[in-house]
Write an enzyme that holds these catalytic residues in place. Structure first.
Site, PDB file in Angstrom:
ATOM      1  N   ASP A  98      35.537 -26.753  18.803  1.00 45.40           N
ATOM      2  CA  ASP A  98      36.651 -26.087  18.131  1.00 45.40           C
ATOM      3  C   ASP A  98      37.888 -26.411  18.958  1.00 45.40           C
ATOM      4  O   ASP A  98      37.850 -26.349  20.197  1.00 45.40           O
ATOM      5  CB  ASP A  98      36.444 -24.580  18.105  1.00 45.40           C
ATOM      6  N   HIS A 154      29.961 -30.393  21.911  1.00 42.94           N
ATOM      7  CA  HIS A 154      28.767 -30.974  21.321  1.00 42.94           C
ATOM      8  C   HIS A 154      28.914 -32.483  21.137  1.00 42.94           C
ATOM      9  O   HIS A 154      30.026 -33.030  21.197  1.00 42.94           O
ATOM     10  CB  HIS A 154      28.501 -30.315  19.967  1.00 42.94           C
ATOM     11  N   SER A 255      40.169 -24.956  27.646  1.00 41.17           N
ATOM     12  CA  SER A 255      40.576 -26.188  28.320  1.00 41.17           C
ATOM     13  C   SER A 255      40.799 -27.307  27.313  1.00 41.17           C
ATOM     14  O   SER A 255      41.253 -27.058  26.211  1.00 41.17           O
ATOM     15  CB  SER A 255      39.540 -26.586  29.363  1.00 41.17           C
TER      16      SER A 255
END
Length: 291
Positions: A98, A154, A255
């Site tokens: 995200d 991911h 981050s």
């Protein structure tokens, strides 16, 4: 309020934000926050999670668990099954996290943009001149994770992890205000250089960059992945095979991930800086993909 007054107020707010997040003793603030965030005493836990939700845009509705032992536990939460759709098209590289799309474009003369008008050397980011040259002319995308976002990242495709190198660094905030003011910020912070190969042999690189406060990053596919700081900057061979959408690791605070695409890949049409992405959505297209 006049336009000039409005702009002056915005500038003052940005300066204050920069002062509070980047002129404090960053390492000390990070260490303190790291300890506080792990406190499991219910009153401390509930107060810290409440403050986090008050000041950050936090959505826990897609979390696997509904109760958390600590603020840190909430930071690194897992998703409930089915919370994200992974685009199945093999010609598409999906967003590994995200994120908000930041600077993006083509690596040119060994440089990439941090923000508009401010570039940094790719070799300084990855600490490898040959690796930087291999991405010359390739697309890149900067993905910024805010403090309230889901913090795990991911695999953007079916891939094999070839190697990982941890690079020690500072803990600057990576918000837009700091990016405008701190030259080559990503090259200063703690980060990892993850080299991967896609099923067709194409090579790409992911560079997760840690930030202020809890900082740190973990890689679940690597035996040393929970103790990267102890590897002394060595290049660690891997060979782990990951399916598209499989978890690679997580940040312990918001981050950035710098995605360095294989040759010929292009950003999905219509994506522009500021776009919000969810893990599994289309990010880059292979050379033969239909536009």
């Amino acid at each position: 309020m006049t336009l000039r007054e409005g702009l002056g107020r915005i500038g003052a707010q940005e300066d204050l934000n920069f002062l509070l997040t980047n002129r404090l003793p960053r390492r000390l603030a990070t260490q303190v926050m790291g300890k506080v965030s792990r406190i499991e005493q219910p009153l401390v836990r509930d107060a810290s999670i409440g403050l986090w939700r008050l000041f950050c845009d936090v959505d826990l509705s897609d979390a696997k668990e509904t109760r958390f032992r600590s603020l840190h536990d909430a930071f690194i939460r897992e998703l409930r099954p089915g919370a994200r759709r992974i685009d199945p098209d093999p010609s598409v590289l999906v967003s590994p996290s995200d994120a908000i799309l930041g600077a993006n474009g083509i690596v040119s003369a060994g440089q990439v943009l941090q923000v508009k008008g401010s570039a940094y050397r790719l070799a300084d980011l990855v600490q490898d001149e040959a690796l930087a040259r291999s991405h010359e002319g390739c697309a890149y995308a900067t993905l910024r994770l805010t403090a309230g976002m889901y913090h795990r990242f991911h695999a953007p495709a079916d891939l094999r992890v070839d190697s990982v190198r941890h690079l020690w660094g500072d803990t600057w905030n990576v918000n837009p205000i700091a990016l405008k003011r701190v030259e080559a910020l990503f090259c200063r912070n703690e980060r990892a250089v993850i080299r991967v190969s896609l099923t067709d042999g194409a090579a790409m690189t992911l560079v997760p960059v840690a930030a202020i406060l809890v900082a740190g990053l973990k890689l679940g596919f690597l035996p040393e992945g929970h103790a990267l700081r102890e590897t002394g900057g060595r290049t660690l061979p891997c060979g782990a095979a990951l399916a598209k959408g499989a978890e690679m690791g997580w940040f312990e605070h918001g981050s950035t991930i710098v995605v360095l695409a294989p040759p010929g890949y292009t950003l999905v049409p219509g994506l522009a800086e500021g776009a919000r992405l969810r893990m599994g959505e289309q990010l880059l297209l292979s050379p033969g993909a239909s536009r």
